[in-house]
Enzyme design. Sequence first.
Site, PDB file in Angstrom:
ATOM      1  N   ARG A  85      -1.861  28.880  16.807  1.00 43.57           N
ATOM      2  CA  ARG A  85      -1.715  30.328  17.063  1.00 43.57           C
ATOM      3  C   ARG A  85      -2.356  30.661  18.402  1.00 43.57           C
ATOM      4  O   ARG A  85      -3.493  30.269  18.670  1.00 43.57           O
ATOM      5  CB  ARG A  85      -2.391  31.152  15.964  1.00 43.57           C
ATOM      6  CG  ARG A  85      -1.919  30.789  14.573  1.00 43.57           C
ATOM      7  CD  ARG A  85      -2.466  31.744  13.528  1.00 43.57           C
ATOM      8  NE  ARG A  85      -1.717  32.969  13.496  1.00 43.57           N
ATOM      9  CZ  ARG A  85      -0.800  33.274  12.571  1.00 43.57           C
ATOM     10  NH1 ARG A  85      -0.536  32.452  11.588  1.00 43.57           N
ATOM     11  NH2 ARG A  85      -0.157  34.413  12.624  1.00 43.57           N
ATOM     12  N   LEU A 106       1.066  13.635  16.405  1.00 44.92           N
ATOM     13  CA  LEU A 106       1.794  13.628  17.679  1.00 44.92           C
ATOM     14  C   LEU A 106       3.277  13.321  17.485  1.00 44.92           C
ATOM     15  O   LEU A 106       4.078  13.530  18.380  1.00 44.92           O
ATOM     16  CB  LEU A 106       1.174  12.623  18.647  1.00 44.92           C
ATOM     17  CG  LEU A 106      -0.233  12.965  19.137  1.00 44.92           C
ATOM     18  CD1 LEU A 106      -0.693  11.930  20.146  1.00 44.92           C
ATOM     19  CD2 LEU A 106      -0.278  14.357  19.746  1.00 44.92           C
ATOM     20  N   GLY A 107       3.613  12.813  16.300  1.00 42.05           N
ATOM     21  CA  GLY A 107       5.024  12.525  16.024  1.00 42.05           C
ATOM     22  C   GLY A 107       5.740  13.707  15.394  1.00 42.05           C
ATOM     23  O   GLY A 107       6.938  13.628  15.124  1.00 42.05           O
ATOM     24  N   HIS A 165      -6.209  14.798  14.684  1.00 43.31           N
ATOM     25  CA  HIS A 165      -4.982  15.609  14.692  1.00 43.31           C
ATOM     26  C   HIS A 165      -5.160  16.916  15.486  1.00 43.31           C
ATOM     27  O   HIS A 165      -4.375  17.228  16.373  1.00 43.31           O
ATOM     28  CB  HIS A 165      -4.534  15.939  13.272  1.00 43.31           C
ATOM     29  CG  HIS A 165      -4.326  14.728  12.394  1.00 43.31           C
ATOM     30  ND1 HIS A 165      -3.895  13.534  12.899  1.00 43.31           N
ATOM     31  CD2 HIS A 165      -4.483  14.531  11.070  1.00 43.31           C
ATOM     32  CE1 HIS A 165      -3.794  12.661  11.902  1.00 43.31           C
ATOM     33  NE2 HIS A 165      -4.148  13.239  10.780  1.00 43.31           N
ATOM     34  N   LEU A 218       7.012  34.909  17.760  1.00 40.90           N
ATOM     35  CA  LEU A 218       6.191  35.654  18.701  1.00 40.90           C
ATOM     36  C   LEU A 218       6.051  37.071  18.174  1.00 40.90           C
ATOM     37  O   LEU A 218       7.050  37.746  17.903  1.00 40.90           O
ATOM     38  CB  LEU A 218       6.898  35.667  20.062  1.00 40.90           C
ATOM     39  CG  LEU A 218       6.231  36.449  21.185  1.00 40.90           C
ATOM     40  CD1 LEU A 218       4.896  35.849  21.567  1.00 40.90           C
ATOM     41  CD2 LEU A 218       7.156  36.481  22.414  1.00 40.90           C
ATOM     42  N   GLU A 255      -4.527  22.391   3.305  1.00 45.04           N
ATOM     43  CA  GLU A 255      -3.792  21.726   2.239  1.00 45.04           C
ATOM     44  C   GLU A 255      -4.151  22.403   0.930  1.00 45.04           C
ATOM     45  O   GLU A 255      -5.296  22.830   0.753  1.00 45.04           O
ATOM     46  CB  GLU A 255      -4.156  20.232   2.169  1.00 45.04           C
ATOM     47  CG  GLU A 255      -3.422  19.413   3.200  1.00 45.04           C
ATOM     48  CD  GLU A 255      -3.745  17.919   3.181  1.00 45.04           C
ATOM     49  OE1 GLU A 255      -2.945  17.150   3.712  1.00 45.04           O
ATOM     50  OE2 GLU A 255      -4.804  17.531   2.642  1.00 45.04           O
ATOM     51  N   GLY A 285       0.818  -1.224   0.000  1.00 48.10           N
ATOM     52  CA  GLY A 285       0.000   0.000   0.000  1.00 48.10           C
ATOM     53  C   GLY A 285       0.844   1.263   0.000  1.00 48.10           C
ATOM     54  O   GLY A 285       2.065   1.228   0.178  1.00 48.10           O
ATOM     55  N   GLN A 297       4.189  22.984  10.075  1.00 52.81           N
ATOM     56  CA  GLN A 297       4.715  22.698   8.737  1.00 52.81           C
ATOM     57  C   GLN A 297       4.096  23.630   7.724  1.00 52.81           C
ATOM     58  O   GLN A 297       3.004  24.136   7.981  1.00 52.81           O
ATOM     59  CB  GLN A 297       4.439  21.248   8.339  1.00 52.81           C
ATOM     60  CG  GLN A 297       2.937  21.000   8.200  1.00 52.81           C
ATOM     61  CD  GLN A 297       2.568  19.544   8.010  1.00 52.81           C
ATOM     62  OE1 GLN A 297       3.170  18.672   8.554  1.00 52.81           O
ATOM     63  NE2 GLN A 297       1.538  19.310   7.217  1.00 52.81           N
TER      64      GLN A 297
HETATM   65  C1  BG6 Z   1      -4.002  12.230   7.211  1.00 52.12           C
HETATM   66  C2  BG6 Z   1      -5.282  12.554   6.506  1.00 52.12           C
HETATM   67  O1  BG6 Z   1      -4.275  11.767   8.505  1.00 52.12           O
HETATM   68  O2  BG6 Z   1      -3.214  13.401   7.304  1.00 52.12           O
HETATM   69  C3  BG6 Z   1      -5.008  13.153   5.133  1.00 52.12           C
HETATM   70  O3  BG6 Z   1      -6.048  11.368   6.351  1.00 52.12           O
HETATM   71  C4  BG6 Z   1      -4.055  14.326   5.244  1.00 52.12           C
HETATM   72  O4  BG6 Z   1      -6.224  13.572   4.524  1.00 52.12           O
HETATM   73  C5  BG6 Z   1      -2.834  13.935   6.054  1.00 52.12           C
HETATM   74  O5  BG6 Z   1      -3.682  14.696   3.927  1.00 52.12           O
HETATM   75  C6  BG6 Z   1      -1.946  15.133   6.310  1.00 52.12           C
HETATM   76  O6  BG6 Z   1      -0.745  14.721   6.891  1.00 52.12           O
HETATM   77  P1  BG6 Z   1       0.554  15.591   6.754  1.00 52.12           P
HETATM   78  O7  BG6 Z   1       1.526  14.919   7.656  1.00 52.12           O
HETATM   79  O8  BG6 Z   1       0.939  15.539   5.306  1.00 52.12           O
HETATM   80  O9  BG6 Z   1       0.186  16.974   7.161  1.00 52.12           O
END
Ligand code: BG6
Length: 497
Positions: free
Chosen positions: A355, A189-190, A249, A393, A225, A15, A386
């Site tokens: 923020r 969390l990582g 998340h 600040l 995104e 996968g 990211q």
């Molecule tokens: C995943 C989601 O958990 O996180 C995706 O299912 C998303 O839809 C992705 O694109 C984003 O992860 P990262 O690490 O690229 O910000």
Amino acid sequence: SGDSTLSITVVGASGDLAKKKIFPALFALYYEDFLPKNFIVYGHARTKLTDEELRDTVSRTLTCRIDKRVIRATNCRENCENKMEEFLKRCFYHSGQYNSEEDFEELDKKLKEKEAGKLAHRLFYLSIPPNLFVDVVKCASLKASSESGWTRVIVEKPFGRDSESSGELTRSLKQYLAEDQIFRIDHYLGKELVENLSVLRFSNLVFEPLWSRNYIRNVQLIFSEDFGTEGRGGYFDNYGIIRDIMQNHLLQILALFAMETPVSLDAEDVRNEKVKVLRSMRPLQLEDVVVGQYKGHSKGSKLYPAYTDDPTVPNGSLTPTFAAAALFIDNARWDGVPFLMKAGKALHTRRAEIRVQFRHVPGNLYKRNFGTDLDKATNELVLRVQPDEAVYLKINNKVPGLGMRLDRSDLNLLYRARYTREIPDAYERLLLDAVEGERRLFIRSDELDAAWSLFTPLLKELEDKKIGPELYPYGSRGPVGAHYLAAKYNVRWGDLG
Ligand code: BG6
């Protein structure tokens, strides 16, 4: 130690996740000598492949993530290639069905051969759709558990679609595994900056005492995104952005942000505090949520597809690809402070950030210099998760000169300017933790239940009432409804200026 072995079986080895994240992360750990001396990796999937064919596919996904200073060294490339060869030699393949006990028995035999009677630890990474979790866990635990060492299983969301289905999944898994064998990943969390959140807060006197309703006006958790669901529409349509990003998340970040000081950094102490925060929150209300979905449009000669143009998405789907929400924690520390979340696909940029907007300085001596808009003068702490990791600040500063003009400037800690080291991928940290039995960054089942309790009534209401999402153009900043929602709580989104 030299007397034990570790096997990591990647179930669903052919996968996307396995190829893009898991094998590269395992190699990075190997490269940096984090894996025990005797380790092997088994790819397991239905496709028939030889060991060589697996190695060939895996080799195409590996890169060298190392210290930028080392890259300049001449022997580096050679060293990296040698390491890759060594790593690939430790990769093997087993083809089998996911629900066949015989096939797992077969795997067990192969593992035993390699383990050669040593103390053997076994880690299974389920990189497969969740409807296969229980089958695999059943077969693996009955037929391929380690007899001498530990057996652990890593699973990744989706963990159900709501409280009920998630509870059912947990119960089914617990028929075969103890809670401490299950490692539920939330890969956010990582991430380096998420790990840094507690460090910033708890080890800096300039932040720790301010971390409450007394000084913080609002907190914003933003995920965007700049691409749509391209190719993942089939999965996504069954979940939507609230389940895909917010319930896990962003909520995890919120819990870490808002928890009380844990007794220690031990996994149970930290997770106890996170659960308390989740349990102190009000379930989301429909009037505190805005949902959106991207629509297609053309810009010059470029065509941007609508969400519903994706062939794997059913016609007329109401699934949100964007959501904004206001959440509240009803405890003494956070009473009345809005925690705003915003998550969306196909927006104008790719970014994840935390923020923190502070209150106005009481009796601000410099009011005159800010005009009537005191919001322009609030301090704001930003953790950019990211891309381009940073902590900055916003402070008020005098513009040099004889007059008295103030402006807001950034104290800016930009990682790429400050640190030479590559930032590890989230999966590297999490895989290493799972190998070491460190559970702090994994989701405990009571956390999962609490998270679902907050979102389940809202999701049900959205779906029962067939609430239509507000359409926004692909590549835009999302629906205007998000601004009204923030304005209702006297908040402005910090990412807009
Ligand atoms: C995943 C989601 O958990 O996180 C995706 O299912 C998303 O839809 C992705 O694109 C984003 O992860 P990262 O690490 O690229 O910000």
